[in-house]
Design a protein around this motif. Structure first.
Motif, PDB file in Angstrom:
ATOM      1  N   LEU A 167       0.824  -1.196   0.000  1.00  0.00           N
ATOM      2  CA  LEU A 167       0.000   0.000   0.000  1.00  0.00           C
ATOM      3  C   LEU A 167       0.864   1.254   0.000  1.00  0.00           C
ATOM      4  O   LEU A 167       1.991   1.246   0.485  1.00  0.00           O
ATOM      5  CB  LEU A 167      -0.906   0.024   1.232  1.00  0.00           C
ATOM      6  CG  LEU A 167      -1.883  -1.142   1.406  1.00  0.00           C
ATOM      7  CD1 LEU A 167      -2.566  -1.059   2.758  1.00  0.00           C
ATOM      8  CD2 LEU A 167      -2.916  -1.160   0.289  1.00  0.00           C
ATOM      9  N   THR A 168       0.315   2.341  -0.525  1.00  0.00           N
ATOM     10  CA  THR A 168       0.987   3.631  -0.455  1.00  0.00           C
ATOM     11  C   THR A 168       0.993   4.108   0.991  1.00  0.00           C
ATOM     12  O   THR A 168       0.299   3.554   1.851  1.00  0.00           O
ATOM     13  CB  THR A 168       0.292   4.678  -1.324  1.00  0.00           C
ATOM     14  OG1 THR A 168      -1.023   4.908  -0.798  1.00  0.00           O
ATOM     15  CG2 THR A 168       0.184   4.219  -2.774  1.00  0.00           C
ATOM     16  N   ALA A 190      -2.856   6.432   6.800  1.00  0.00           N
ATOM     17  CA  ALA A 190      -3.844   7.490   7.017  1.00  0.00           C
ATOM     18  C   ALA A 190      -4.894   7.014   8.013  1.00  0.00           C
ATOM     19  O   ALA A 190      -5.283   5.841   8.005  1.00  0.00           O
ATOM     20  CB  ALA A 190      -4.510   7.882   5.699  1.00  0.00           C
ATOM     21  N   PRO A 191      -5.363   7.900   8.888  1.00  0.00           N
ATOM     22  CA  PRO A 191      -6.378   7.493   9.864  1.00  0.00           C
ATOM     23  C   PRO A 191      -7.628   6.963   9.171  1.00  0.00           C
ATOM     24  O   PRO A 191      -8.102   7.545   8.197  1.00  0.00           O
ATOM     25  CB  PRO A 191      -6.684   8.789  10.614  1.00  0.00           C
ATOM     26  CG  PRO A 191      -5.495   9.659  10.391  1.00  0.00           C
ATOM     27  CD  PRO A 191      -4.979   9.311   9.021  1.00  0.00           C
ATOM     28  N   ASP A 210     -12.273   9.446   4.778  1.00  0.00           N
ATOM     29  CA  ASP A 210     -10.955   9.554   5.416  1.00  0.00           C
ATOM     30  C   ASP A 210     -10.721  10.935   6.013  1.00  0.00           C
ATOM     31  O   ASP A 210      -9.591  11.325   6.284  1.00  0.00           O
ATOM     32  CB  ASP A 210      -9.848   9.224   4.415  1.00  0.00           C
ATOM     33  CG  ASP A 210      -9.871  10.126   3.185  1.00  0.00           C
ATOM     34  OD1 ASP A 210     -10.858  10.865   3.020  1.00  0.00           O
ATOM     35  OD2 ASP A 210      -8.914  10.076   2.392  1.00  0.00           O
ATOM     36  N   VAL A 211     -11.790  11.692   6.201  1.00  0.00           N
ATOM     37  CA  VAL A 211     -11.665  13.023   6.801  1.00  0.00           C
ATOM     38  C   VAL A 211     -12.038  12.938   8.279  1.00  0.00           C
ATOM     39  O   VAL A 211     -12.803  12.051   8.686  1.00  0.00           O
ATOM     40  CB  VAL A 211     -12.557  14.055   6.079  1.00  0.00           C
ATOM     41  CG1 VAL A 211     -12.181  14.158   4.614  1.00  0.00           C
ATOM     42  CG2 VAL A 211     -14.033  13.689   6.219  1.00  0.00           C
ATOM     43  N   PRO A 212     -11.531  13.851   9.113  1.00  0.00           N
ATOM     44  CA  PRO A 212     -11.862  13.808  10.543  1.00  0.00           C
ATOM     45  C   PRO A 212     -13.354  13.861  10.827  1.00  0.00           C
ATOM     46  O   PRO A 212     -13.821  13.318  11.830  1.00  0.00           O
ATOM     47  CB  PRO A 212     -11.136  15.035  11.105  1.00  0.00           C
ATOM     48  CG  PRO A 212      -9.983  15.247  10.181  1.00  0.00           C
ATOM     49  CD  PRO A 212     -10.501  14.876   8.812  1.00  0.00           C
ATOM     50  N   GLY A 213     -14.112  14.506   9.939  1.00  0.00           N
ATOM     51  CA  GLY A 213     -15.555  14.595  10.147  1.00  0.00           C
ATOM     52  C   GLY A 213     -16.266  13.260  10.096  1.00  0.00           C
ATOM     53  O   GLY A 213     -17.414  13.148  10.529  1.00  0.00           O
TER      54      GLY A 213
END
Length: 331
Positions: free
Chosen positions: A227-228, A234-235, A308-311
């Motif tokens: 994977l990249t 990433a979270p 993949d955003v905090p929201g």
């Protein structure tokens, strides 16, 4: 008088020199006020008669005439892209008489990490003379866009999150398309399992206690993947969210369904013409599914802005008691 180009020729040059291509001028066939040789510039577009419109670094915008003016493409500097894969190792320890045990012992992540320098040194030592310029891309025998964009790729290792990872460190010109990235991953996976990595895992590396260890870039575990950096580290905010929830579209008042991991929403068969009724239905159905107001809000944001955003993390919300019934709408 310059010869006009056919439609096919113009389309060919548009593909060869898309907007953003960097150009170095060798000579311009302009008797009046040519752009000086050696000037760098950026392609803006190629018009319908074949003129290459430019933004020169010296501020001028004089177009190039393909086939008459002499120029060359300036390749962008390669950037580093890392692909991460699980790294495992087996150790052969010495018994009380100093002899090597016959059966290996799987090493823990902490034990592997303690040998980071030795493992990286062994990876470097395993590189062949033919790989000095392009690494394992020397063995890539396809004349395609991946071969042109990926200038080199070498195996190394890197510590992240308390664990040592196998890394394919690539030097890439430009951006890889999704298809090109898949092709590169498949090639590196093959090298990690049956090619380069097969030879490396047979190289003994001395351990701190005088034993030996053998390191594997690939294993038979179904969870193995390449994977990249963003894909691997990433979270993953959407993990733990429900598979689906109900919400109400603010602009229309319609009852809708949101599915985890999918963009947008689905129409709901329970929808009514009454917005308040739909709010009550959303609350009722979410309660039956065990969906909390915080999870619902995270699902709404995830479907709109990406998972993949905090929201998309319900931990970022605290819904007051007065808002827990019909207090959120999707718009």
């Amino acid at each position: 008088m310059f010869k006009s180009m056919s439609r096919g020729e113009i389309e060919y040059y548009r593909k060869q020199y898309p907007a953003g291509t960097r150009i170095k001028l060798n000579a311009m066939d302009d008797p009046y006020n040519p752009v000086p040789p050696g000037t760098l510039g950026t392609v803006q577009r190629i018009d319908d008669v074949g003129n290459m419109h430019m933004q020169w670094d010296n501020g001028r915008t004089l177009a190039l005439v393909i086939g008459h003016d002499s120029f060359s493409i300036v390749q962008p500097e390669p950037t580093t892209m890392k692909l991460y894969m699980p790294l495992t190792a087996d150790a052969y320890e010495r018994n009380e008489w100093g002899d090597m045990e016959n059966e290996p012992t799987p090493m823990t992540d902490r034990e592997i990490l303690s040998h980071e320098d030795s493992i990286i040194a062994a990876l470097v030592k395993n590189r062949m003379p033919e790989e000095s310029e392009r690494g394992i891309m020397h063995w890539y025998h396809e004349n395609d866009s991946v071969d042109k964009k990926v200038k080199s790729c070498v195996f190394t290792a890197e510590a992240r999150n308390g664990k040592l990872w196998g890394v394919a460190e690539c030097r890439v010109v430009g951006e890889l398309t999704a298809s090109e990235l898949d092709t590169l991953k498949e090639y590196i996976s093959g090298q990690a399992s049956d090619g380069w990595g097969e030879g490396f895992e047979q190289r003994e590396i001395e351990t701190h206690d005088g034993g030996e260890m053998y390191v594997h870039l690939w294993n038979f575990d179904d969870t193995w993947s390449i994977l990249t950096e963003s894909e691997r580290f990433a979270p993953k905010y959407a993990e733990g969210l429900p598979e689906m929830c109900y919400s109400v579209q603010e602009s229309t008042g319609d009852l809708i369904v949101i599915k985890r991991g999918e963009a947008g929403y689905y129409d709901c068969t329970y929808n009514t013409d009454d917005k308040q009724k739909n709010v009550e239905l959303a609350d009722y159905n979410n309660a039956k599914l065990g969906v909390t107001p915080e999870q619902r809000k995270a699902m709404e944001i995830g479907s709109l802005c990406g998972w993949d955003v905090p929201g998309a993390d319900p931990a970022n919300y605290h819904v007051a008691p007065c808002q827990q019934k019909g207090g959120m709408t999707f718009g």
